[in-house]
Design a protein around this motif. Structure first.
Motif, PDB file in Angstrom:
ATOM      1  N   GLN A  82       0.833  -1.204   0.000  1.00  0.00           N
ATOM      2  CA  GLN A  82       0.000   0.000   0.000  1.00  0.00           C
ATOM      3  C   GLN A  82       0.867   1.255   0.000  1.00  0.00           C
ATOM      4  O   GLN A  82       0.632   2.197  -0.758  1.00  0.00           O
ATOM      5  CB  GLN A  82      -0.877  -0.033   1.251  1.00  0.00           C
ATOM      6  CG  GLN A  82      -1.838   1.089   1.409  1.00  0.00           C
ATOM      7  CD  GLN A  82      -2.508   1.005   2.780  1.00  0.00           C
ATOM      8  OE1 GLN A  82      -1.958   1.433   3.788  1.00  0.00           O
ATOM      9  NE2 GLN A  82      -3.696   0.436   2.827  1.00  0.00           N
ATOM     10  N   GLN A  85       2.590   1.822  -3.307  1.00  0.00           N
ATOM     11  CA  GLN A  85       1.641   2.379  -4.279  1.00  0.00           C
ATOM     12  C   GLN A  85       1.422   3.867  -4.032  1.00  0.00           C
ATOM     13  O   GLN A  85       1.373   4.661  -4.972  1.00  0.00           O
ATOM     14  CB  GLN A  85       0.304   1.642  -4.195  1.00  0.00           C
ATOM     15  CG  GLN A  85       0.366   0.225  -4.730  1.00  0.00           C
ATOM     16  CD  GLN A  85      -0.963  -0.503  -4.548  1.00  0.00           C
ATOM     17  OE1 GLN A  85      -1.867  -0.402  -5.361  1.00  0.00           O
ATOM     18  NE2 GLN A  85      -1.092  -1.227  -3.455  1.00  0.00           N
ATOM     19  N   MET A  89       2.425   7.044  -6.466  1.00  0.00           N
ATOM     20  CA  MET A  89       1.445   8.029  -6.928  1.00  0.00           C
ATOM     21  C   MET A  89       1.789   9.440  -6.457  1.00  0.00           C
ATOM     22  O   MET A  89       1.012  10.374  -6.660  1.00  0.00           O
ATOM     23  CB  MET A  89       0.056   7.643  -6.421  1.00  0.00           C
ATOM     24  CG  MET A  89      -0.468   6.364  -7.072  1.00  0.00           C
ATOM     25  SD  MET A  89      -2.217   6.081  -6.755  1.00  0.00           S
ATOM     26  CE  MET A  89      -2.244   5.916  -4.971  1.00  0.00           C
ATOM     27  N   ILE A 129       2.022  -6.820  -6.663  1.00  0.00           N
ATOM     28  CA  ILE A 129       1.653  -5.411  -6.496  1.00  0.00           C
ATOM     29  C   ILE A 129       2.879  -4.568  -6.164  1.00  0.00           C
ATOM     30  O   ILE A 129       3.066  -3.481  -6.700  1.00  0.00           O
ATOM     31  CB  ILE A 129       0.559  -5.256  -5.409  1.00  0.00           C
ATOM     32  CG1 ILE A 129      -0.755  -5.839  -5.930  1.00  0.00           C
ATOM     33  CG2 ILE A 129       0.377  -3.805  -5.016  1.00  0.00           C
ATOM     34  CD1 ILE A 129      -1.904  -5.784  -4.935  1.00  0.00           C
ATOM     35  N   ALA A 132       4.917  -3.964  -9.255  1.00  0.00           N
ATOM     36  CA  ALA A 132       4.287  -3.050 -10.215  1.00  0.00           C
ATOM     37  C   ALA A 132       4.554  -1.582  -9.873  1.00  0.00           C
ATOM     38  O   ALA A 132       4.310  -0.702 -10.681  1.00  0.00           O
ATOM     39  CB  ALA A 132       2.786  -3.308 -10.275  1.00  0.00           C
ATOM     40  N   ALA A 318       3.068   5.548 -17.536  1.00  0.00           N
ATOM     41  CA  ALA A 318       2.743   4.203 -17.078  1.00  0.00           C
ATOM     42  C   ALA A 318       1.788   4.218 -15.894  1.00  0.00           C
ATOM     43  O   ALA A 318       1.030   3.282 -15.684  1.00  0.00           O
ATOM     44  CB  ALA A 318       4.024   3.473 -16.689  1.00  0.00           C
ATOM     45  N   ALA A 319       1.840   5.294 -15.140  1.00  0.00           N
ATOM     46  CA  ALA A 319       1.070   5.306 -13.895  1.00  0.00           C
ATOM     47  C   ALA A 319      -0.361   5.806 -14.088  1.00  0.00           C
ATOM     48  O   ALA A 319      -1.130   5.844 -13.159  1.00  0.00           O
ATOM     49  CB  ALA A 319       1.801   6.172 -12.873  1.00  0.00           C
TER      50      ALA A 319
ATOM     51  N   ILE B   5       0.045   1.195 -11.811  1.00  0.00           N
ATOM     52  CA  ILE B   5      -0.009   1.623 -10.414  1.00  0.00           C
ATOM     53  C   ILE B   5      -1.465   1.861 -10.061  1.00  0.00           C
ATOM     54  O   ILE B   5      -2.099   2.758 -10.585  1.00  0.00           O
ATOM     55  CB  ILE B   5       0.743   2.951 -10.224  1.00  0.00           C
ATOM     56  CG1 ILE B   5       2.120   2.913 -10.872  1.00  0.00           C
ATOM     57  CG2 ILE B   5       0.821   3.342  -8.764  1.00  0.00           C
ATOM     58  CD1 ILE B   5       3.086   1.966 -10.266  1.00  0.00           C
ATOM     59  N   ARG B   6      -1.960   1.098  -9.171  1.00  0.00           N
ATOM     60  CA  ARG B   6      -3.377   1.238  -8.868  1.00  0.00           C
ATOM     61  C   ARG B   6      -3.676   0.599  -7.525  1.00  0.00           C
ATOM     62  O   ARG B   6      -3.014  -0.338  -7.117  1.00  0.00           O
ATOM     63  CB  ARG B   6      -4.187   0.537  -9.963  1.00  0.00           C
ATOM     64  CG  ARG B   6      -5.621   0.993 -10.031  1.00  0.00           C
ATOM     65  CD  ARG B   6      -6.364   0.203 -11.070  1.00  0.00           C
ATOM     66  NE  ARG B   6      -6.089   0.654 -12.417  1.00  0.00           N
ATOM     67  CZ  ARG B   6      -6.380  -0.063 -13.507  1.00  0.00           C
ATOM     68  NH1 ARG B   6      -6.895  -1.269 -13.387  1.00  0.00           N
ATOM     69  NH2 ARG B   6      -6.128   0.412 -14.702  1.00  0.00           N
ATOM     70  N   MET B   7      -4.668   1.149  -6.835  1.00  0.00           N
ATOM     71  CA  MET B   7      -5.100   0.513  -5.590  1.00  0.00           C
ATOM     72  C   MET B   7      -5.927  -0.713  -5.957  1.00  0.00           C
ATOM     73  O   MET B   7      -7.148  -0.689  -5.975  1.00  0.00           O
ATOM     74  CB  MET B   7      -5.933   1.486  -4.765  1.00  0.00           C
ATOM     75  CG  MET B   7      -5.138   2.583  -4.146  1.00  0.00           C
ATOM     76  SD  MET B   7      -4.207   1.996  -2.698  1.00  0.00           S
ATOM     77  CE  MET B   7      -2.981   3.298  -2.588  1.00  0.00           C
ATOM     78  N   GLU B   8      -5.237  -1.776  -6.267  1.00  0.00           N
ATOM     79  CA  GLU B   8      -5.910  -2.900  -6.903  1.00  0.00           C
ATOM     80  C   GLU B   8      -6.919  -3.595  -6.010  1.00  0.00           C
ATOM     81  O   GLU B   8      -8.040  -3.872  -6.401  1.00  0.00           O
ATOM     82  CB  GLU B   8      -4.880  -3.930  -7.365  1.00  0.00           C
ATOM     83  CG  GLU B   8      -3.888  -3.331  -8.316  1.00  0.00           C
ATOM     84  CD  GLU B   8      -3.414  -4.353  -9.318  1.00  0.00           C
ATOM     85  OE1 GLU B   8      -4.075  -5.393  -9.474  1.00  0.00           O
ATOM     86  OE2 GLU B   8      -2.393  -4.114  -9.966  1.00  0.00           O
ATOM     87  N   ARG B   9      -6.471  -3.908  -4.808  1.00  0.00           N
ATOM     88  CA  ARG B   9      -7.361  -4.651  -3.921  1.00  0.00           C
ATOM     89  C   ARG B   9      -8.691  -3.942  -3.734  1.00  0.00           C
ATOM     90  O   ARG B   9      -9.722  -4.575  -3.594  1.00  0.00           O
ATOM     91  CB  ARG B   9      -6.707  -4.802  -2.549  1.00  0.00           C
ATOM     92  CG  ARG B   9      -5.643  -5.841  -2.546  1.00  0.00           C
ATOM     93  CD  ARG B   9      -4.957  -5.899  -1.198  1.00  0.00           C
ATOM     94  NE  ARG B   9      -3.642  -6.482  -1.380  1.00  0.00           N
ATOM     95  CZ  ARG B   9      -3.443  -7.767  -1.591  1.00  0.00           C
ATOM     96  NH1 ARG B   9      -4.452  -8.600  -1.622  1.00  0.00           N
ATOM     97  NH2 ARG B   9      -2.228  -8.230  -1.776  1.00  0.00           N
ATOM     98  N   ARG B  11     -10.595  -2.423  -5.606  1.00  0.00           N
ATOM     99  CA  ARG B  11     -11.625  -2.586  -6.630  1.00  0.00           C
ATOM    100  C   ARG B  11     -12.415  -3.874  -6.466  1.00  0.00           C
ATOM    101  O   ARG B  11     -13.608  -3.905  -6.659  1.00  0.00           O
ATOM    102  CB  ARG B  11     -10.981  -2.618  -8.017  1.00  0.00           C
ATOM    103  CG  ARG B  11     -10.027  -1.495  -8.220  1.00  0.00           C
ATOM    104  CD  ARG B  11     -10.303  -0.782  -9.510  1.00  0.00           C
ATOM    105  NE  ARG B  11      -9.852   0.599  -9.335  1.00  0.00           N
ATOM    106  CZ  ARG B  11     -10.100   1.557 -10.173  1.00  0.00           C
ATOM    107  NH1 ARG B  11     -10.813   1.328 -11.237  1.00  0.00           N
ATOM    108  NH2 ARG B  11      -9.654   2.781  -9.949  1.00  0.00           N
ATOM    109  N   GLU B  91      -9.701  -1.049   2.882  1.00  0.00           N
ATOM    110  CA  GLU B  91      -8.278  -1.384   2.983  1.00  0.00           C
ATOM    111  C   GLU B  91      -7.785  -1.311   4.431  1.00  0.00           C
ATOM    112  O   GLU B  91      -8.258  -0.468   5.194  1.00  0.00           O
ATOM    113  CB  GLU B  91      -7.458  -0.367   2.175  1.00  0.00           C
ATOM    114  CG  GLU B  91      -7.685  -0.425   0.688  1.00  0.00           C
ATOM    115  CD  GLU B  91      -6.973  -1.609   0.059  1.00  0.00           C
ATOM    116  OE1 GLU B  91      -5.864  -1.937   0.506  1.00  0.00           O
ATOM    117  OE2 GLU B  91      -7.545  -2.197  -0.855  1.00  0.00           O
TER     118      GLU B  91
END
Lengths: 320, 320
Positions: A82, A85, A89, A129, A132, A318-319, B5-9, B11, B91
């Motif tokens: 977390q 990430q 960002m 994650i 990434a 990419a982000a 790059i993303r707050m994957e979980r 979603r 989260e």
């Protein structure tokens, strides 16, 4: 009342930093590598953190547990993901702090990402994650006997352990090194190995040589025109096959490389960047008062990638 | 290498919790109010946190600063916003911990959102982003003389202060209470005020009355049919004008309300939910061995909103 939940700041205000991971086992040389990069870029442009701060238990608590600090279950891996990430960002984090001197978990500290974020530690490439989040992933893997020597030296000199304690700990950790640390090598864009060259009888204090696996997962500076594969040179580039059979480049920098030859190569790498700045002179510092050309060229290559990612803005696109 | 790059979980995996804020000044009764809710819902369904843990400085450090713990600059407000957003998305967070006993910042703790997240503290409604995280916002504002009495009692009994110290601190804090704490009242869906009724001469130990401003920013249970505005009843609902002139309902629960009358109202509120469950009996506990019907009805109304938000799923849709 419809309410909007969204990482709002992330979208508009912040610039995304270039993110580099330096993964490797305990005492693999991660901090030495990182220090030169921070010095070369200037500390005002770099945020360097260590993800070993995400330890879930303090030293006392770990004594009662069936695993060592290397085990993912011994770390807040989800929180590490977390926070990586968030940093990627451009967001600040409140990072936990593990105090290596006392073995205690201390008050957390605010970390705001600067232009470059260097994340070193045991497990930064452990999960999909976390991987990434990085623009450049480095794995640092010296031969085990070298790392063992480094770990004993550091833990006895700086962390108050007895040599037998460190040896016992290394043994206890080995299964988890094999299971969790070394597999990260497969996910690195660059694999760095400092080692003596077998069969050579260099004078004492000759720095270790560096062997750099340059995987085609990122675009490396084109060096084949300046570095042929002649064995007579102390720095050379060779096509090689990766563990999985895919082709990659292997850059060898011998410990006995004379500074003049190293400078030629460094200038060549630097000129590939096309930036209007002097070649930084903070590279290659072993922290013992000694210089190492293999370390210097390794750091310069990483520096190249940090600056190249920023220049190309690829991490921004990419982000999205 | 383009990387995602993303707050994957957020979603896919996690269910979003219902989020409630309980804002108010120091010793306004936030913890007492929260405890009853946790007990009624069952601790396994509720995550209760206090955002005063986001203090940026420890007690010693604050002594040298020109502001008190109430000032936003004395708190990691941006991190609080970030953590509230993460919780609202289902989260986990690694929450900082401020130890009220020692005045020190301690090791952080993992907090995973359960079905309901209750966030109490000095500044949970301070910023636009933090407010956007809540489905239900409550402001707790007893008269200052009552709060003063509560704060002196608590800080001398539980936190080791002398009465004069608390009085001096209250005075020092007053400008910041006015500037940062009390303005949050404007952003609450419910404003709760426990106070004695002026002009009445109730026997000692009569609980304080409750006055609840029910703003039309969320949908309250329709109570007008069971509660007329007759002054003869100990519990009544009155149309009233808010500070800004907008109409709202004001629910009055008198301290002398007999338990029988309170039960009638509680059952009416509970039946509005249409859930197949018993009316919880953990409400109204003052923590002193005494019961208070005004506290019990207040807690039941908040409980209604927590369960109603969950049932309607409005927090899920809103968070998309």
């Amino acid at each position: 009342m419809p309410k909007l939940i969204r990482m709002e700041r992330a979208r508009d205000k912040q610039k995304r930093p270039v993110m580099m991971a330096i993964a490797g086992d305990s005492a693999a040389g991660k901090t030495t590598l990182t220090k030169g990069l921070v010095k070369a870029l200037g500390p005002e442009r770099v945020t360097a953190i260590c993800v070993d701060d995400y330890h879930r238990y303090d030293r006392q608590e770990r004594k009662t547990l069936p695993f060592t600090a290397l085990h993912p279950d011994c770390n807040y891996v989800e929180i590490m993901e977390q926070h990586l990430q968030l940093l990627a960002m451009g967001e600040p984090i409140l990072k936990p702090v593990y105090d290596h001197d006392t073995g205690l978990l201390a008050r957390p500290e605010l970390v705001e990402p600067r232009d470059f974020v260097i994340v070193e530690g045991l497990l930064p490439l452990h999960t999909r994650i976390s991987r990434a989040c990085f623009d450049i992933a480095v794995y640092l893997g010296p031969p085990e006997e070298i790392r063992r020597k480094w770990k004993i030296a550091r833990d006895t000199q700086k962390r108050g352990y007895q040599p037998e304690q460190v040896a016992a700990e290394l043994e206890r950790r080995e299964p988890e090194s094999a299971a969790y640390i070394r597999p990260q090598r497969a996910f690195a864009d660059l694999v760095v190995r400092f080692a003596p060259i077998a069969g050579r009888d260099d004078p004492p204090n000759t720095p270790l040589s560096a062997e750099l696996l340059l995987r085609p997962t990122i675009r490396h500076p084109g060096l084949s025109t300046i570095l042929d594969s002649s064995e007579r040179r102390s720095i050379h580039l060779k096509m090689s096959r990766d563990e999985d059979g895919r082709p990659c480049d292997a850059l060898h920098v011998h410990g006995y490389a004379p500074i003049e030859e190293s400078q030629v190569v460094q200038k060549a790498i630097w000129s590939r960047l096309g930036v209007d700045a002097e070649l930084p002179d903070a590279l290659g510092d072993l922290g013992t008062g000694q210089r190492s050309e293999p370390l210097g060229i390794t750091q310069l290559l990483l520096l190249y990638h940090l600056l190249d990612a920023q220049r190309s803005g690829s991490h921004q696109a990419a982000a999205q």
